[in-house]
Every structure is written in structure tokens, then in C-alpha cells.
Design a protein around this motif. Sequence first.
Motif, PDB file in Angstrom:
ATOM      1  N   LEU A  30      30.352   6.140 -44.941  1.00 30.35           N
ATOM      2  CA  LEU A  30      30.512   5.964 -43.496  1.00 30.35           C
ATOM      3  C   LEU A  30      29.191   6.025 -42.733  1.00 30.35           C
ATOM      4  N   GLU A  31      28.089   6.105 -43.492  1.00 31.50           N
ATOM      5  CA  GLU A  31      26.751   6.162 -42.895  1.00 31.50           C
ATOM      6  C   GLU A  31      26.638   7.294 -41.884  1.00 31.50           C
ATOM      7  N   SER A  32      27.001   8.491 -42.358  1.00 32.99           N
ATOM      8  CA  SER A  32      26.967   9.695 -41.533  1.00 32.99           C
ATOM      9  C   SER A  32      26.497  10.843 -42.410  1.00 32.99           C
ATOM     10  N   SER A  33      26.738  12.061 -41.973  1.00 31.74           N
ATOM     11  CA  SER A  33      26.427  13.234 -42.793  1.00 31.74           C
ATOM     12  C   SER A  33      27.716  14.008 -43.044  1.00 31.74           C
ATOM     13  N   SER A  34      27.730  14.769 -44.118  1.00 34.86           N
ATOM     14  CA  SER A  34      28.929  15.547 -44.419  1.00 34.86           C
ATOM     15  C   SER A  34      29.195  16.563 -43.315  1.00 34.86           C
ATOM     16  N   ALA A  35      28.149  17.176 -42.752  1.00 37.45           N
ATOM     17  CA  ALA A  35      28.331  18.148 -41.665  1.00 37.45           C
ATOM     18  C   ALA A  35      28.975  17.474 -40.452  1.00 37.45           C
ATOM     19  N   GLU A  36      28.512  16.273 -40.103  1.00 38.27           N
ATOM     20  CA  GLU A  36      29.078  15.537 -38.970  1.00 38.27           C
ATOM     21  C   GLU A  36      30.544  15.208 -39.211  1.00 38.27           C
ATOM     22  N   LEU A  37      30.876  14.755 -40.411  1.00 36.69           N
ATOM     23  CA  LEU A  37      32.265  14.395 -40.713  1.00 36.69           C
ATOM     24  C   LEU A  37      33.179  15.620 -40.674  1.00 36.69           C
ATOM     25  N   LEU A  38      32.723  16.730 -41.217  1.00 33.49           N
ATOM     26  CA  LEU A  38      33.535  17.952 -41.184  1.00 33.49           C
ATOM     27  C   LEU A  38      33.715  18.449 -39.751  1.00 33.49           C
ATOM     28  N   ASP A  39      32.660  18.371 -38.947  1.00 34.14           N
ATOM     29  CA  ASP A  39      32.783  18.749 -37.527  1.00 34.14           C
ATOM     30  C   ASP A  39      33.817  17.868 -36.826  1.00 34.14           C
ATOM     31  N   ARG A  40      33.751  16.574 -37.099  1.00 37.18           N
ATOM     32  CA  ARG A  40      34.694  15.650 -36.470  1.00 37.18           C
ATOM     33  C   ARG A  40      36.122  15.903 -36.948  1.00 37.18           C
ATOM     34  N   LEU A  41      36.282  16.178 -38.234  1.00 34.79           N
ATOM     35  CA  LEU A  41      37.610  16.479 -38.763  1.00 34.79           C
ATOM     36  C   LEU A  41      38.183  17.716 -38.080  1.00 34.79           C
ATOM     37  N   HIS A  42      37.389  18.761 -37.966  1.00 35.28           N
ATOM     38  CA  HIS A  42      37.858  19.978 -37.295  1.00 35.28           C
ATOM     39  C   HIS A  42      38.222  19.701 -35.840  1.00 35.28           C
ATOM     40  N   GLN A  43      37.434  18.864 -35.165  1.00 36.86           N
ATOM     41  CA  GLN A  43      37.721  18.531 -33.770  1.00 36.86           C
ATOM     42  C   GLN A  43      39.008  17.718 -33.647  1.00 36.86           C
ATOM     43  N   LEU A  44      39.227  16.778 -34.558  1.00 36.13           N
ATOM     44  CA  LEU A  44      40.463  15.987 -34.548  1.00 36.13           C
ATOM     45  C   LEU A  44      41.681  16.873 -34.767  1.00 36.13           C
ATOM     46  N   LEU A  45      41.551  17.877 -35.610  1.00 35.16           N
ATOM     47  CA  LEU A  45      42.640  18.825 -35.826  1.00 35.16           C
ATOM     48  C   LEU A  45      42.850  19.704 -34.597  1.00 35.16           C
ATOM     49  N   GLU A  46      41.753  20.196 -34.026  1.00 36.97           N
ATOM     50  CA  GLU A  46      41.843  21.060 -32.849  1.00 36.97           C
ATOM     51  C   GLU A  46      42.443  20.321 -31.655  1.00 36.97           C
ATOM     52  N   ASP A  47      42.084  19.045 -31.496  1.00 40.33           N
ATOM     53  CA  ASP A  47      42.593  18.243 -30.386  1.00 40.33           C
ATOM     54  C   ASP A  47      44.036  17.772 -30.607  1.00 40.33           C
ATOM     55  N   GLY A  48      44.560  17.952 -31.820  1.00 39.79           N
ATOM     56  CA  GLY A  48      45.918  17.518 -32.112  1.00 39.79           C
ATOM     57  C   GLY A  48      46.028  16.050 -32.482  1.00 39.79           C
ATOM     58  N   VAL A  49      44.893  15.365 -32.610  1.00 36.65           N
ATOM     59  CA  VAL A  49      44.918  13.963 -33.060  1.00 36.65           C
ATOM     60  C   VAL A  49      45.462  13.924 -34.483  1.00 36.65           C
ATOM     61  N   LEU A  50      44.996  14.866 -35.314  1.00 35.36           N
ATOM     62  CA  LEU A  50      45.547  15.072 -36.647  1.00 35.36           C
ATOM     63  C   LEU A  50      46.286  16.408 -36.619  1.00 35.36           C
ATOM     64  N   THR A  51      47.431  16.455 -37.264  1.00 34.07           N
ATOM     65  CA  THR A  51      48.191  17.712 -37.281  1.00 34.07           C
ATOM     66  C   THR A  51      47.991  18.489 -38.565  1.00 34.07           C
ATOM     67  N   ARG A  52      47.555  17.821 -39.611  1.00 34.31           N
ATOM     68  CA  ARG A  52      47.381  18.497 -40.892  1.00 34.31           C
ATOM     69  C   ARG A  52      46.381  17.719 -41.720  1.00 34.31           C
ATOM     70  N   PHE A  53      45.570  18.460 -42.458  1.00 31.29           N
ATOM     71  CA  PHE A  53      44.695  17.838 -43.439  1.00 31.29           C
ATOM     72  C   PHE A  53      44.652  18.766 -44.634  1.00 31.29           C
ATOM     73  N   GLY A  54      45.029  18.269 -45.779  1.00 28.37           N
ATOM     74  CA  GLY A  54      45.000  19.101 -46.973  1.00 28.37           C
ATOM     75  C   GLY A  54      45.579  18.363 -48.157  1.00 28.37           C
ATOM     76  N   PRO A  55      45.505  19.002 -49.309  1.00 26.93           N
ATOM     77  CA  PRO A  55      45.986  18.356 -50.529  1.00 26.93           C
ATOM     78  C   PRO A  55      47.509  18.332 -50.594  1.00 26.93           C
ATOM     79  N   MET A  56      48.012  17.427 -51.389  1.00 28.31           N
ATOM     80  CA  MET A  56      49.441  17.360 -51.699  1.00 28.31           C
ATOM     81  C   MET A  56      49.594  17.761 -53.163  1.00 28.31           C
ATOM     82  N   PHE A  57      50.387  18.794 -53.405  1.00 30.96           N
ATOM     83  CA  PHE A  57      50.609  19.290 -54.758  1.00 30.96           C
ATOM     84  C   PHE A  57      52.035  19.012 -55.184  1.00 30.96           C
ATOM     85  N   ASN A  58      52.236  18.792 -56.458  1.00 29.43           N
ATOM     86  CA  ASN A  58      53.581  18.749 -57.015  1.00 29.43           C
ATOM     87  C   ASN A  58      53.932  20.198 -57.345  1.00 29.43           C
ATOM     88  N   ILE A  59      54.503  20.885 -56.372  1.00 27.05           N
ATOM     89  CA  ILE A  59      54.728  22.328 -56.480  1.00 27.05           C
ATOM     90  C   ILE A  59      55.629  22.684 -57.663  1.00 27.05           C
TER      91      ILE A  59
END
Length: 147
Positions: A30-59
Motif C-alpha cells: 500500500l506504499e505506507s508504513s506498518s505504524a501508519e496502517l496500524l494507527d489507521r486500523l485503530h482509528q477505523l475501529l474507534e470511529d466505528g467504521v469497522l466493528t471488528r478486526f481479528g482472526p477467524m478460528f474453527n473453534i
Amino acid sequence: MDDLDRRLINRLQRGLPLVRDPWQVVAAELESSSAELLDRLHQLLEDGVLTRFGPMFNIERLGGAFTLAALAVPEERFENVAAQLHELPEVAHNYRREHRWNMWFVLGCASEQDLADALHRIESLTGLPLLNLPKEETYHVGLYFPV
């Protein structure tokens, strides 16, 4: 939301690479930095744009148990019951449906017995009958919603 946020959301829908530092790989793509992407991901979660981010397991393959369940919650109690479920660690997420059974949620537990106990506890806690909808068959649906 800007172009990088959109590209990040689109990229994450395809999963993370299975390498030592997946964020570095995605950042290069994405021509960015990992720190920038993680900051943006956290902001998207905090703003409610994304409601969940995480792995899917076959429990079940890990020895656990899960089910989809529903409650028919009177409208005047909906927010209160949603808050009660939100406090339970077994509840992965819950959501409103336009149906008599208007509150749906997923329960994940360490064992079948723990699952049965959680279902009983929810009925006792809410005072509402519960509809238990255990999985009968697994289907993989590769959903992708371009942003």
C-alpha cells in the motif's frame, strides 16, 4: 475516510499474509508504513467504521463449541439486554434483526458444557426464552465488499 483507508480496508478483507511481519508486507503493497496502517486500523475501529478486526478460528477443531442464538427482546428492553450480553465474555457479537427474534448473537465457549451453561445463564439473566441455532453444516462464503 481517505484513499489509504479504503485501500487498507479492501486489502484486509483478503486476509493478512502468513509471514513473520505481515504488516510490513501490507505496508509495502500500500506504499505506507506498518505504524501508519496500524494507527489507521485503530482509528477505523474507534470511529466505528469497522466493528471488528481479528482472526477467524474453527473453534470446534480447537476443542471448543459455539452457536448462533437469538432472543425476542421487547423494544423497551433492547438496549439493556444488549448491554447485558456485551458484558459476557462468551458473546462474540450481537446485532439487531427486523424480526420477532430481534437480537441475534454468537456464543463461543471452551466446551459443549460451557456452552450449555452460558445459554442457561443468558436465559436466567434476561428472563427471556432463547432460540439456539447450532451449526449443522459448514459453508465457506468468500465475501468481499470493495470500499
